[in-house]
Design an enzyme around this catalytic site. Sequence first.
Site, mmCIF file in Angstrom:
data_model
loop_
_atom_site.group_PDB
_atom_site.id
_atom_site.type_symbol
_atom_site.label_atom_id
_atom_site.label_comp_id
_atom_site.label_asym_id
_atom_site.label_seq_id
_atom_site.Cartn_x
_atom_site.Cartn_y
_atom_site.Cartn_z
ATOM 1 N N GLY A 144 0.692 -1.071 0.099
ATOM 2 C CA GLY A 144 -0.192 -0.153 -0.010
ATOM 3 C C GLY A 144 0.786 1.208 -0.042
ATOM 4 C CB CYS A 145 0.275 4.633 -1.165
ATOM 5 S SG CYS A 145 -1.577 4.978 -0.354
ATOM 6 C CE1 TYR A 146 -1.373 8.322 3.898
ATOM 7 C CE2 TYR A 146 -3.371 6.862 3.670
ATOM 8 C CZ TYR A 146 -2.846 8.215 3.828
ATOM 9 O OH TYR A 146 -3.509 9.355 3.694
#
EC number: 1.2.1.38
Length: 339
Positions: A144-146
């Site tokens: 995921g990005c985070y």
Amino acid sequence: MIRAGIIGATGYTGLELVRLLKNHPEAKITYLSSRTYAGKKLEEIFPSTLENSILSEFDPEKVSKNCDVLFTALPAGASYDLVRELKGVKIIDLGADFRFDDPGVYREWYGKELSGYENIKRVYGLPELHREEIKNAQVVGNPGCYPTSVILALAPALKHNLVDPETILVDAKSGVSGAGRKEKVDYLFSEVNESLRPYNVAKHRHVPEMEQELGKISGKKVNVVFTPHLVPMTRGILSTIYVKTDKSLEEIHEAYLEFYKNEPFVHVLPMGIYPSTKWCYGSNHVFIGMQMEERTNTLILMSAIDNLVKGASGQAVQNMNIMFGLDETKGLEFTPIYP
């Protein structure tokens, strides 16, 4: 030449994959799928892609016949059953369906049972930490990005026991593209512009992903308190992380320089320089800065990424390169767009 297909080609991460793969010297797009726009040329819907391939409904036979690798750029829960239909094709899933070691964690946070999950060999696709496993992977769960921004910022400190892993505080801010292309009042211009707000406080789905990977690095249980915020910009994530330490800033900084010295996309900034999302806009690069709050023995780490590139599609292409034995920077060498 690697034959690449994309399911979910008209979402933001799918479109970013199109951009990156069209400019990749060792790959060509051979299959594009979209339920919403099936039967239309991609450039009819998004002229900026300059891609005249016709979008189709998902067809596992066509994928198996025409693709060496398939990127699934779909919401969580949408890829798993599709992928199980495919044979002989490498999979890079940009959703959450293949990120977790324990299917029970996925069920708890995403509300879906993944039947037969334990029978699918999968690798968490963060190249800086799992490069060797990715080389031989058939299925990669793209991070995921985070989590990408947080894990890369913390990995050296946890690996070398430089910080206390029991309580990690993360304040992260993301551009609106991180929410995808879905229609929702919260993402209208007049709602987002000139505004800053937290969301999914104490319940964001990326928390267990962070804790899983950070726990592996540290060898201890890791607790992450995470608060994301939506900011009025299109791209970018800036994560600010607070963690206790009894080490000096100089010692920690030196450990980071050593840890990432051979990583082409991770840049540890000089002490006193702090990252900006502007520095990685449109690129696969990560910038990490740090400072010490000496009164409270708190290390403050800061990382900036482009959520659609290193936080999603660029990292997926980096994984593809590794899976097919290419230089992992292939097709990703470009510098960020500035200003």
